[in-house]
Design an enzyme around this catalytic site. Structure first.
Site, PDB file in Angstrom:
ATOM      1  N   CYS A  92       0.839  -1.190   0.000  1.00  0.00           N
ATOM      2  CA  CYS A  92       0.000   0.000   0.000  1.00  0.00           C
ATOM      3  C   CYS A  92       0.878   1.246   0.000  1.00  0.00           C
ATOM      4  CB  CYS A  92      -0.904  -0.062   1.224  1.00  0.00           C
ATOM      5  SG  CYS A  92      -1.100   1.468   2.108  1.00  0.00           S
ATOM      6  N   GLU A  93       0.630   2.136  -0.945  1.00  0.00           N
ATOM      7  CA  GLU A  93       1.519   3.289  -1.072  1.00  0.00           C
ATOM      8  C   GLU A  93       1.259   4.344   0.003  1.00  0.00           C
ATOM      9  OE1 GLU A  93       0.947   4.776  -5.025  1.00  0.00           O
ATOM     10  OE2 GLU A  93      -0.687   6.094  -4.435  1.00  0.00           O
ATOM     11  N   HIS A  94       0.175   4.203   0.744  1.00  0.00           N
ATOM     12  CA  HIS A  94      -0.101   5.176   1.805  1.00  0.00           C
ATOM     13  C   HIS A  94       0.656   4.855   3.093  1.00  0.00           C
ATOM     14  CE1 HIS A  94      -4.135   6.220  -0.311  1.00  0.00           C
ATOM     15  NE2 HIS A  94      -3.114   6.870  -0.829  1.00  0.00           N
ATOM     16  N   HIS A  95       0.927   3.575   3.337  1.00  0.00           N
ATOM     17  CA  HIS A  95       1.574   3.178   4.588  1.00  0.00           C
ATOM     18  C   HIS A  95       2.856   2.357   4.367  1.00  0.00           C
ATOM     19  CE1 HIS A  95      -2.695   3.795   5.771  1.00  0.00           C
ATOM     20  NE2 HIS A  95      -2.148   4.318   6.842  1.00  0.00           N
ATOM     21  N   GLN A 134      -5.144  -0.698  -4.131  1.00  0.00           N
ATOM     22  CA  GLN A 134      -5.824  -1.881  -4.677  1.00  0.00           C
ATOM     23  C   GLN A 134      -6.680  -1.523  -5.894  1.00  0.00           C
ATOM     24  OE1 GLN A 134      -7.710  -4.493  -1.811  1.00  0.00           O
ATOM     25  NE2 GLN A 134      -9.089  -5.289  -3.390  1.00  0.00           N
ATOM     26  N   HIS A 162      -5.561  -5.809   3.918  1.00  0.00           N
ATOM     27  CA  HIS A 162      -4.555  -4.752   4.026  1.00  0.00           C
ATOM     28  C   HIS A 162      -4.026  -4.717   5.456  1.00  0.00           C
ATOM     29  CE1 HIS A 162      -5.338  -2.526   0.170  1.00  0.00           C
ATOM     30  NE2 HIS A 162      -6.288  -3.440   0.179  1.00  0.00           N
ATOM     31  N   CYS A 164      -2.353  -2.489   6.771  1.00  0.00           N
ATOM     32  CA  CYS A 164      -2.523  -1.153   7.369  1.00  0.00           C
ATOM     33  C   CYS A 164      -3.905  -1.010   7.993  1.00  0.00           C
ATOM     34  CB  CYS A 164      -2.249  -0.052   6.347  1.00  0.00           C
ATOM     35  SG  CYS A 164      -3.340  -0.054   4.923  1.00  0.00           S
TER      36      CYS A 164
HETATM   37 ZN   LIG Z   1      -2.549   1.617   3.730  1.00  0.00          ZN
END
Ligand SMILES: [Zn+2]
Length: 204
Positions: A92-95, A134, A162, A164
């Protein structure tokens, strides 16, 4: 299920080779930020190890996904093809936290153009091994297959957990996110779409 087509596309970007030393330096800073001593025996090799892990988990950023979409010559098959349960592991590119799950790919060949099953798995893997969302992963696989194979229709469904979400924040262990991308005949013909969904889920 949702269909999203307007997610920004990172595919055309050219990435340089991974700078392992730079990543290792960042990991050392994380360890210091946590109040750790990066020189203590258990951690000495950690920055380098993490850098190599990141390089591996993002190897798809430095691969051309189109190389996997090469139709098998001389085939006559024109019925729906479904490949279920392709394991995927992405980040996941956010976390920068992993998400893992299953990818299901369905398509209806046109003029007998089909793809080897291993190529579908490689396509899913190339896009998985990138910093991803995703939703984008799902549409990237569908669009690349649709453009490269020119079939009558493509449907991609991904169900993933996920970390995260399951290890932090709301901590919903086992919660699955389901995304789909539907193109061509699967989009215009509800019966064909329903048939694909029932074959994928094993439900009527
Ligand atoms: Zn994430």
């Amino acid at each position: 299920m949702t269909s999203k087509f307007s997610v920004p596309n990172q595919n055309d970007r050219q990435y340089p080779p991974v700078d392992l030393d730079l990543i290792a330096e960042g990991v050392r800073l994380i360890l210091e930020g946590l109040g750790e001593d990066p020189q203590r025996p258990g951690l000495q090799e950690t920055p380098q190890r993490v850098a190599e892990m990141f390089a591996e988990l993002t190897s798809g950023m430095r691969e051309d996904p189109h190389q996997h979409v090469v139709p098998l010559p001389g085939d006559k098959h024109d019925e729906m093809v479904i490949v279920k349960d392709i394991s995927i592991a992405s980040m996941c590119e956010h976390h920068l936290a992993p998400f893992v799950g299953k990818c299901h790919i369905a398509y209806i060949p046109k003029q007998g153009r089909i793809l080897g099953i291993s190529k579908l798995a490689r396509l899913a893997e190339t896009f998985s091994r990138r910093l991803q969302l995703q939703e984008r992963l799902t549409t990237d696989i569908a669009n690349t297959l649709f453009e490269g194979l020119k079939p009558l229709g493509v449907m991609v469904v991904i169900e993933a957990e996920h970390t995260c979400m399951t290890l932090r924040g709301v901590r919903k262990a086992g919660a699955k996110t389901v995304t789909s991308a539907v193109l061509g005949g699967f989009r215009t013909d509800p019966r064909t779409r329903a048939e694909a969904i029932s074959l994928i889920t094993g439900k009527e």
